[in-house]
Motif scaffolding. Structure first.
Motif, PDB file in Angstrom:
ATOM      1  N   PHE A 268       0.822  -1.212   0.000  1.00  0.00           N
ATOM      2  CA  PHE A 268       0.000   0.000   0.000  1.00  0.00           C
ATOM      3  C   PHE A 268       0.858   1.266   0.000  1.00  0.00           C
ATOM      4  O   PHE A 268       0.486   2.267  -0.612  1.00  0.00           O
ATOM      5  CB  PHE A 268      -0.960  -0.014   1.189  1.00  0.00           C
ATOM      6  CG  PHE A 268      -2.125  -0.935   1.007  1.00  0.00           C
ATOM      7  CD1 PHE A 268      -3.146  -0.619   0.123  1.00  0.00           C
ATOM      8  CD2 PHE A 268      -2.194  -2.141   1.688  1.00  0.00           C
ATOM      9  CE1 PHE A 268      -4.220  -1.466  -0.062  1.00  0.00           C
ATOM     10  CE2 PHE A 268      -3.259  -3.003   1.507  1.00  0.00           C
ATOM     11  CZ  PHE A 268      -4.285  -2.669   0.628  1.00  0.00           C
ATOM     12  N   SER A 269       2.012   1.216   0.663  1.00  0.00           N
ATOM     13  CA  SER A 269       2.918   2.361   0.581  1.00  0.00           C
ATOM     14  C   SER A 269       3.419   2.540  -0.843  1.00  0.00           C
ATOM     15  O   SER A 269       3.546   3.667  -1.336  1.00  0.00           O
ATOM     16  CB  SER A 269       4.112   2.161   1.524  1.00  0.00           C
ATOM     17  OG  SER A 269       3.700   2.084   2.865  1.00  0.00           O
ATOM     18  N   GLY A 270       3.690   1.421  -1.523  1.00  0.00           N
ATOM     19  CA  GLY A 270       4.133   1.493  -2.909  1.00  0.00           C
ATOM     20  C   GLY A 270       3.069   2.062  -3.825  1.00  0.00           C
ATOM     21  O   GLY A 270       3.367   2.858  -4.729  1.00  0.00           O
ATOM     22  N   LEU A 271       1.820   1.665  -3.608  1.00  0.00           N
ATOM     23  CA  LEU A 271       0.733   2.231  -4.407  1.00  0.00           C
ATOM     24  C   LEU A 271       0.590   3.725  -4.143  1.00  0.00           C
ATOM     25  O   LEU A 271       0.367   4.520  -5.071  1.00  0.00           O
ATOM     26  CB  LEU A 271      -0.575   1.503  -4.087  1.00  0.00           C
ATOM     27  CG  LEU A 271      -0.657   0.040  -4.535  1.00  0.00           C
ATOM     28  CD1 LEU A 271      -1.927  -0.611  -3.997  1.00  0.00           C
ATOM     29  CD2 LEU A 271      -0.617  -0.049  -6.060  1.00  0.00           C
ATOM     30  N   GLY A 272       0.716   4.118  -2.871  1.00  0.00           N
ATOM     31  CA  GLY A 272       0.666   5.543  -2.548  1.00  0.00           C
ATOM     32  C   GLY A 272       1.800   6.304  -3.205  1.00  0.00           C
ATOM     33  O   GLY A 272       1.606   7.415  -3.708  1.00  0.00           O
ATOM     34  N   LEU A 273       2.987   5.701  -3.215  1.00  0.00           N
ATOM     35  CA  LEU A 273       4.131   6.328  -3.874  1.00  0.00           C
ATOM     36  C   LEU A 273       3.869   6.506  -5.364  1.00  0.00           C
ATOM     37  O   LEU A 273       4.177   7.555  -5.944  1.00  0.00           O
ATOM     38  CB  LEU A 273       5.370   5.470  -3.648  1.00  0.00           C
ATOM     39  CG  LEU A 273       6.645   5.860  -4.396  1.00  0.00           C
ATOM     40  CD1 LEU A 273       7.081   7.266  -4.025  1.00  0.00           C
ATOM     41  CD2 LEU A 273       7.765   4.855  -4.109  1.00  0.00           C
ATOM     42  N   ALA A 274       3.289   5.498  -6.002  1.00  0.00           N
ATOM     43  CA  ALA A 274       3.055   5.562  -7.444  1.00  0.00           C
ATOM     44  C   ALA A 274       2.105   6.696  -7.811  1.00  0.00           C
ATOM     45  O   ALA A 274       2.327   7.416  -8.804  1.00  0.00           O
ATOM     46  CB  ALA A 274       2.508   4.230  -7.941  1.00  0.00           C
ATOM     47  N   VAL A 275       1.041   6.893  -7.024  1.00  0.00           N
ATOM     48  CA  VAL A 275       0.043   7.901  -7.401  1.00  0.00           C
ATOM     49  C   VAL A 275       0.481   9.318  -7.044  1.00  0.00           C
ATOM     50  O   VAL A 275      -0.219  10.279  -7.395  1.00  0.00           O
ATOM     51  CB  VAL A 275      -1.332   7.590  -6.762  1.00  0.00           C
ATOM     52  CG1 VAL A 275      -1.887   6.285  -7.306  1.00  0.00           C
ATOM     53  CG2 VAL A 275      -1.242   7.545  -5.236  1.00  0.00           C
ATOM     54  N   THR A 276       1.631   9.481  -6.367  1.00  0.00           N
ATOM     55  CA  THR A 276       2.173  10.845  -6.209  1.00  0.00           C
ATOM     56  C   THR A 276       2.842  11.313  -7.496  1.00  0.00           C
ATOM     57  O   THR A 276       3.088  12.498  -7.659  1.00  0.00           O
ATOM     58  CB  THR A 276       3.217  10.909  -5.075  1.00  0.00           C
ATOM     59  OG1 THR A 276       4.336  10.076  -5.408  1.00  0.00           O
ATOM     60  CG2 THR A 276       2.617  10.458  -3.745  1.00  0.00           C
ATOM     61  N   VAL A 277       3.148  10.372  -8.386  1.00  0.00           N
ATOM     62  CA  VAL A 277       3.781  10.649  -9.686  1.00  0.00           C
ATOM     63  C   VAL A 277       5.047  11.491  -9.481  1.00  0.00           C
ATOM     64  O   VAL A 277       5.293  12.453 -10.195  1.00  0.00           O
ATOM     65  CB  VAL A 277       2.806  11.341 -10.667  1.00  0.00           C
ATOM     66  CG1 VAL A 277       3.306  11.189 -12.107  1.00  0.00           C
ATOM     67  CG2 VAL A 277       1.403  10.779 -10.558  1.00  0.00           C
ATOM     68  N   SER A 278       5.830  11.125  -8.486  1.00  0.00           N
ATOM     69  CA  SER A 278       7.096  11.794  -8.211  1.00  0.00           C
ATOM     70  C   SER A 278       8.224  10.922  -8.737  1.00  0.00           C
ATOM     71  O   SER A 278       8.482   9.838  -8.212  1.00  0.00           O
ATOM     72  CB  SER A 278       7.255  12.029  -6.705  1.00  0.00           C
ATOM     73  OG  SER A 278       8.513  12.558  -6.399  1.00  0.00           O
ATOM     74  N   ARG A 279       8.879  11.388  -9.790  1.00  0.00           N
ATOM     75  CA  ARG A 279       9.864  10.557 -10.480  1.00  0.00           C
ATOM     76  C   ARG A 279      11.064  10.217  -9.599  1.00  0.00           C
ATOM     77  O   ARG A 279      11.503   9.069  -9.546  1.00  0.00           O
ATOM     78  CB  ARG A 279      10.319  11.268 -11.762  1.00  0.00           C
ATOM     79  CG  ARG A 279       9.197  11.439 -12.766  1.00  0.00           C
ATOM     80  CD  ARG A 279       9.582  12.377 -13.899  1.00  0.00           C
ATOM     81  NE  ARG A 279       9.684  13.767 -13.462  1.00  0.00           N
ATOM     82  CZ  ARG A 279       9.926  14.789 -14.289  1.00  0.00           C
ATOM     83  NH1 ARG A 279      10.093  14.555 -15.583  1.00  0.00           N
ATOM     84  NH2 ARG A 279       9.992  16.027 -13.824  1.00  0.00           N
TER      85      ARG A 279
END
Length: 494
Positions: A268-279
């Motif tokens: 879930f942390s990884g999914l949250g990271l992905a949707v921040t769209v921070s390269r």
């Protein structure tokens, strides 16, 4: 014994008297200004703040760093006051200062830790000692830089914030219980807030914190080509850094403990990271997770190279998957994304020019923006370049040695999650202006120092955290519940 007890009680009373006097003095200075600007609503808010501060002296001392981390995660910096003294000492950092005050001055919680260092082979390893030494040298160099700063108030405020948030944990003794609470709290927050960020990205609306921003009249932060989730952090870059560290920490703990809910926190942390769209943060999370995988294999003594090849293959698949992520592709090819990339490239040129201007010894802590504007108006979106401008090559080198020593200490103690977490943090801060732009971020580095220098038992959740949870539930002293001593990589049980 009786004399030492009486002397300790007198020191505690004296310390509380001094703190009370300082609180009264601060109220007499601060309240008139804010009452004039904001009205009498400031008075009850000040009373609430004093009561909250008093509560920090009543709760168990070992949970205070986790409380500071929770406040950071749930209360965005943009909604907290940052004027005057709170600019130099953010509210979340004040919480950590109370913890250090209780541990060092009031000597609370140390009696249960007397056996920790003696029971832990390598408890004072060369890497841990080196971290403290390099931290002290960095402080001294930064202090010298203040006196050549073009804006002494800015430099002094930055140094106070960084010292209280990041360096103070280095001088506190054994803090394994604090590390266990921090470890659990970071992953719980990462998992739940990551799930919330995913819902936010699907709805394109921040229901909870967006309502808070509207209530207090703050503008919407969304001005990007694609929707970027910010969850509770007020900005996607702050959220991305928090999630990247949570992913690295959870992956490392899952690999060494096989805890199912550590894996859930990582997902879930990884999914949250992905949707921040921070390269930059996505790259940091991927690199740190891959490192955790390889480090766990090495620590377990894995000899089958197919496992390492599988890890490399998963890393490649992860990078390709990120590149194919629609929001990532849209942002990467947008005009806004190209401008951001161009600004980062220009920041290197500005840093080099500023280095030549100051003979590479720095223009003063926190002055990267002031010095950089002498050449162009671009924001230095790289904290390492900001350090290069502010404290020069010596300061940047001392910072790298301090963080690197903490990383290697965690690794030598088999704390893969903590080592991966500080690695993710180090990569993330090189992608935006974290250290100079958001001083409350100094707290996260301090929390990571607590984790890396005082790692819980190797099994992570299954041992140290379970002990803390059992103590909280049963009231049994944690010293009787915590796992046995840790053996560093460089040593073996006799």
């Amino acid at each position: 014994m009786r004399w030492s007890t009486m002397r300790g009680n007198r020191l505690r009373v004296a310390a509380l008297v001094v703190c009370s006097a300082l609180a009264v003095l601060a109220a007499s200075v601060v309240l008139p200004r804010y009452v004039t600007e904001l009205g009498f609503i400031v008075v009850p808010l000040f009373v609430i703040a004093v009561l909250a501060l008093g509560t920090l002296f009543l709760i168990p001392v070992e949970v205070i760093p986790a409380v500071a981390l929770t406040i950071f995660a749930l209360l965005p910096p943009r909604v907290l006051p940052q004027d005057g003294p709170l600019g130099a000492l953010p509210l979340t950092t004040i919480v950590l200062v109370v913890w250090a005050f209780r541990r060092i001055v009031l000597d609370q919680g140390n009696e249960a830790r007397i056996g920790d260092e003696n029971a832990t082979p390598g408890g004072s390893t060369p890497f841990k000692t080196a971290t403290v030494v390099f931290g002290g040298l960095f402080f001294l160099w930064a202090l010298v830089s203040v006196f050549r700063s073009p804006d002494m108030q800015t430099s002094l405020g930055w140094l106070i914030s960084f010292t209280a948030g990041a360096l103070l944990p280095l001088v506190v003794g054994s803090a394994r219980r604090e590390a266990a609470h921090l470890q659990r709290t970071w992953m719980v927050l990462g998992g739940w807030l990551g799930a919330y960020a995913l819902v936010e990205a699907i709805l394109h609306a921040n229901l909870l914190w967006g309502a808070l921003y509207n209530l207090i009249g703050l503008p919407n932060a969304q001005h990007w080509a694609v929707y970027r989730a910010g969850a509770s952090f007020g900005h996607p870059l702050l959220a991305a850094l928090f999630f990247a560290v949570a992913v690295a920490l959870a992956v490392g703990i899952w690999l060494t403990s096989r805890s199912a809910w550590a894996l859930a926190a990582a997902v879930f942390s990884g999914l949250g990271l992905a949707v921040t769209v921070s390269r930059g943060a996505m790259l940091a999370g991927a690199v740190a997770a891959a490192f955790a995988y390889l480090a766990a294999l090495l620590i377990r003594g894995e000899k089958r190279w197919s496992r390492f090849a599988a890890g490399a293959g998963l890393a490649v698949v992860g990078v390709v998957g990120i590149l194919q992520f629609d929001a990532f592709s849209a942002r990467d090819t947008s005009a806004e994304g190209e401008l951001s990339t161009g600004a980062r490239d220009l920041a290197w040129w500005v840093a080099i020019q500023a280095g030549h201007l100051t003979n590479w010894i720095g223009s003063g802590t926190g002055t990267s923006g002031i010095t950089g504007r002498r050449f162009t108006d671009v924001v230095i979106e790289n904290s390492l370049l900001q350090l290069l401008i502010g404290v020069g090559i010596p300061g940047l080198l001392l910072f790298a040695l301090m963080v690197g020593s903490a990383f290697f200490h965690a690794l030598s103690m088999r704390a893969v999650g903590a080592a991966a977490g500080i690695l993710a943090f180090s990569i993330c801060i090189s992608s935006f202006n974290a250290l100079d732009g958001v001083r409350s971020m100094h707290l996260l580095l301090g929390c990571l120092f607590i984790l890396t220098l005082n790692p819980p038992a190797p099994a992570g959740f299954a041992t140290a955290d379970a002990a803390v949870g059992s103590r909280a539930a049963t009231g049994v002293p944690a010293a009787r519940l915590e796992a046995g001593p840790r053996v560093p990589i460089t040593g073996r049980r006799k």
